[in-house]
Design a protein around this motif. Sequence first.
Motif, PDB file in Angstrom:
ATOM      1  N   ALA A 101      -7.274  -0.775   0.820  1.00 50.68           N
ATOM      2  CA  ALA A 101      -8.206  -0.856  -0.354  1.00 50.68           C
ATOM      3  C   ALA A 101      -8.688  -1.932  -0.827  1.00 50.68           C
ATOM      4  CB  ALA A 101      -7.183  -0.472  -1.629  1.00 50.68           C
ATOM      5  N   ASP A 133       0.712  -1.339   0.021  1.00 49.89           N
ATOM      6  CA  ASP A 133      -0.267   0.056   0.061  1.00 49.89           C
ATOM      7  C   ASP A 133       0.757   1.466   0.162  1.00 49.89           C
ATOM      8  OD1 ASP A 133      -2.264  -1.666  -0.011  1.00 49.89           O
ATOM      9  OD2 ASP A 133      -2.351  -1.820   2.474  1.00 49.89           O
ATOM     10  N   GLU A 134       2.033   1.207  -0.641  1.00 49.43           N
ATOM     11  CA  GLU A 134       2.913   2.164  -0.651  1.00 49.43           C
ATOM     12  C   GLU A 134       2.459   3.549  -1.630  1.00 49.43           C
ATOM     13  OE1 GLU A 134       3.983  -0.687  -1.050  1.00 49.43           O
ATOM     14  OE2 GLU A 134       5.376  -1.456   0.235  1.00 49.43           O
ATOM     15  N   LEU A 194       2.582  13.934  -3.908  1.00 50.94           N
ATOM     16  CA  LEU A 194       1.970  14.954  -2.778  1.00 50.94           C
ATOM     17  C   LEU A 194       0.436  14.773  -2.735  1.00 50.94           C
ATOM     18  CD1 LEU A 194       3.835  17.299  -5.149  1.00 50.94           C
ATOM     19  CD2 LEU A 194       4.768  17.281  -2.648  1.00 50.94           C
ATOM     20  N   GLY A 195      -0.258  14.000  -3.217  1.00 51.76           N
ATOM     21  CA  GLY A 195      -1.423  13.590  -3.092  1.00 51.76           C
ATOM     22  C   GLY A 195      -1.912  12.489  -3.881  1.00 51.76           C
ATOM     23  N   ALA A 196      -3.099  12.004  -3.547  1.00 50.80           N
ATOM     24  CA  ALA A 196      -3.625  11.085  -4.440  1.00 50.80           C
ATOM     25  C   ALA A 196      -4.107  11.172  -5.921  1.00 50.80           C
ATOM     26  CB  ALA A 196      -4.771  10.446  -3.595  1.00 50.80           C
ATOM     27  N   LYS A 255       2.004   2.034  -5.049  1.00 52.53           N
ATOM     28  CA  LYS A 255       2.411   1.522  -6.347  1.00 52.53           C
ATOM     29  C   LYS A 255       1.473   1.838  -7.491  1.00 52.53           C
ATOM     30  CE  LYS A 255       2.356  -2.331  -4.524  1.00 52.53           C
ATOM     31  NZ  LYS A 255       1.967  -2.032  -2.933  1.00 52.53           N
ATOM     32  N   GLY A 256       0.262   1.559  -7.357  1.00 50.83           N
ATOM     33  CA  GLY A 256      -0.843   1.839  -8.491  1.00 50.83           C
ATOM     34  C   GLY A 256      -0.769   2.997  -9.097  1.00 50.83           C
ATOM     35  N   ARG A 257      -0.718   4.222  -7.945  1.00 51.09           N
ATOM     36  CA  ARG A 257      -0.668   5.796  -8.611  1.00 51.09           C
ATOM     37  C   ARG A 257       0.710   5.937  -9.105  1.00 51.09           C
ATOM     38  NH1 ARG A 257       1.208   9.990  -8.352  1.00 51.09           N
ATOM     39  NH2 ARG A 257      -0.224  11.265  -7.334  1.00 51.09           N
ATOM     40  N   VAL A 281       1.038  14.267   3.865  1.00 52.47           N
ATOM     41  CA  VAL A 281       0.526  13.767   5.129  1.00 52.47           C
ATOM     42  C   VAL A 281       1.079  14.333   6.293  1.00 52.47           C
ATOM     43  CG1 VAL A 281      -0.482  11.660   6.257  1.00 52.47           C
ATOM     44  CG2 VAL A 281      -0.729  11.764   3.883  1.00 52.47           C
ATOM     45  N   VAL A 318      -6.452   7.780  -8.680  1.00 54.07           N
ATOM     46  CA  VAL A 318      -7.244   8.999  -8.812  1.00 54.07           C
ATOM     47  C   VAL A 318      -6.970   9.810  -9.787  1.00 54.07           C
ATOM     48  CG1 VAL A 318      -8.258  10.873  -7.413  1.00 54.07           C
ATOM     49  CG2 VAL A 318      -7.560   8.626  -6.214  1.00 54.07           C
ATOM     50  N   GLY A 359      -4.574  -4.029  -3.852  1.00 55.09           N
ATOM     51  CA  GLY A 359      -5.544  -3.082  -4.170  1.00 55.09           C
ATOM     52  C   GLY A 359      -4.996  -1.837  -4.700  1.00 55.09           C
ATOM     53  N   HIS A 360      -4.898  -1.605  -5.616  1.00 54.30           N
ATOM     54  CA  HIS A 360      -4.043  -0.400  -6.110  1.00 54.30           C
ATOM     55  C   HIS A 360      -5.178   0.608  -6.552  1.00 54.30           C
ATOM     56  CE1 HIS A 360      -0.553  -3.183  -7.165  1.00 54.30           C
ATOM     57  NE2 HIS A 360      -0.906  -3.305  -6.088  1.00 54.30           N
ATOM     58  N   THR A 361      -4.956   1.996  -5.956  1.00 57.29           N
ATOM     59  CA  THR A 361      -5.796   2.936  -6.012  1.00 57.29           C
ATOM     60  C   THR A 361      -5.331   3.932  -6.767  1.00 57.29           C
ATOM     61  OG1 THR A 361      -6.410   2.523  -3.665  1.00 57.29           O
ATOM     62  CG2 THR A 361      -7.240   4.479  -4.689  1.00 57.29           C
ATOM     63  N   LYS A 368       3.040  10.407  -0.690  1.00 54.22           N
ATOM     64  CA  LYS A 368       2.213  10.701   0.769  1.00 54.22           C
ATOM     65  C   LYS A 368       3.127  11.499   1.628  1.00 54.22           C
ATOM     66  CE  LYS A 368      -1.350   7.992   1.691  1.00 54.22           C
ATOM     67  NZ  LYS A 368      -2.180   6.888   2.079  1.00 54.22           N
TER      68      LYS A 368
END
Length: 432
Positions: A301, A13-14, A416-418, A16-18, A336, A44, A40-42, A333
């Motif tokens: 995710a 959940d680092e 710096l953001g999703a 990777k998907g983004r 955050v 946006v 689960g690769h999120t 992130k």
Amino acid sequence: MQGVGILGAQWGDEGKGRVVDFLTEKAPVVVRYQGGNNAGHTCVIGNQKIVLHLVPSGILRPGRLCLIGNGVVVNPQVLVEEIARLKSSGFLENEDRIRLSDRAHLIMPYHQRIDVLREERRGAAKIGTTGRGIGPAYEDKARRSGLRVGDLLDPEEFKKKLAVNLEENNAYIEKVLGGKGFTLGEILEPFLDFGSKIRGLIADTSRILDQEIKKGSRILFEGAQGSMLDLDHGTYPFVTSSVTTSGGIFSGSGLGYGRLSLLMVGVTKAYTTRVGAGPFPTELFDKTGDRLVEAGGEFGATTGRRRRTGWLDLVALNYASRLNGLGGLALTKIDVLSGLDPIRLAVAYRYKGERLTEFPADLKILSECQPEYEDLPGWREDLGAVRRISDLPPAVRRYLARVEELTGIPVLILSLGAERGQTVVIRDPFEV
Ligand code: GDP
Ligand code: IMO
Ligand code: MG
């Protein structure tokens, strides 16, 4: 570099998907090579949030070819549903862009049942798996009795192999785990139906990959899970059942070493999270930990579980760097951390008066390690709108420089953001 491996450098959940989604701007081919729908690769994009479990994140840009390699374990129902979702949300016009290895193993309903029942039986000692049947599917593969995607193409053969595999697994479910087995009919019909739905996707993906390499296409390898969940090198037994470190790319996609120039990029959050059980030396149990959960939206995710949070662990990151041969970092992130002061970096562990800088194999030792922290000044600025490194507050630049110093690896990408665009490329990994 013609190829870039995007690998989790922590416990998954680092982001990777983004990172893959961002980099597909410059790469026409993306390959998943291990894991399954435990991932689960999120991604946006604008105000649309898409979570991918099996299909590589490259699918979100038109024209990108997405390969699901032989090292992945595939639940065909999840794949069929994911493709339908991608179509209905307008990301997929037709399935020509997805190819699934005929050698990939299938996750069967009994694998999932075994996973869940075994976890229940373990009680307090449970691993905290995603309950998706990942471990049992890889067990059957290693036991040489698993069913492969290619088996779906021959219904008669599939039925015979299923009967054998089912008998073994039913016996285990009923006699050892005290659960209820499956009938052949319960599984056969739906699986033949999935088979007819995904028939057109099934291919020799290693060969397609080789053809793309010869054409000169840039290739992204999308890792799942993280280095500390690696079956061999992670915090065993609190790991997943696949090779999540860079070696998995070769065996899991059928890529020969040296076929293309390949840079390994480790994705790490600016702090640490872990979902599921197992030791986590820098874990926070205080308000700062809660704040990381809230500000970072730290809920899984795949399963929606609250993630455990803690400070960035350089002992673990340096271990991941060595295991993967990292040539660059993608740091996610960082936004955050705004408002936290100081910001802590674990630079070593203390164990019974001894200072450790190597990640211990023994979980008993690891669980007794106390992190030794170095504190850096924080910052208050909102980083979400920053697009150039020169626009970063000095404290952030200092933080980045210190992470580079302590790891000896350059930060190539900063997230710096999703949202897709909330990215600063310090150096393009394909140009390294
Ligand atoms: P993956 O499994 O490695 O692809 O990561 P996940 O998608 O499971 O978890 C990462 C979470 O962090 C997702 O909710 C992303 O939308 C989000 N995310 C990724 N990068 C950033 C970032 O730089 N800042 C913030 N605030 N969120 C991010
Ligand atoms: P992505 O690709 C975070 C964890 C589970 C559990 C352990 C074993 O989204 O980063 P498994 O179901 O694989 O047998 O569970 O591994 N785990 C993950 N944690 N991200 C993931 O994937 C994970 N996939 C598995 O929580 O601790
Ligand atoms: Mg994830």
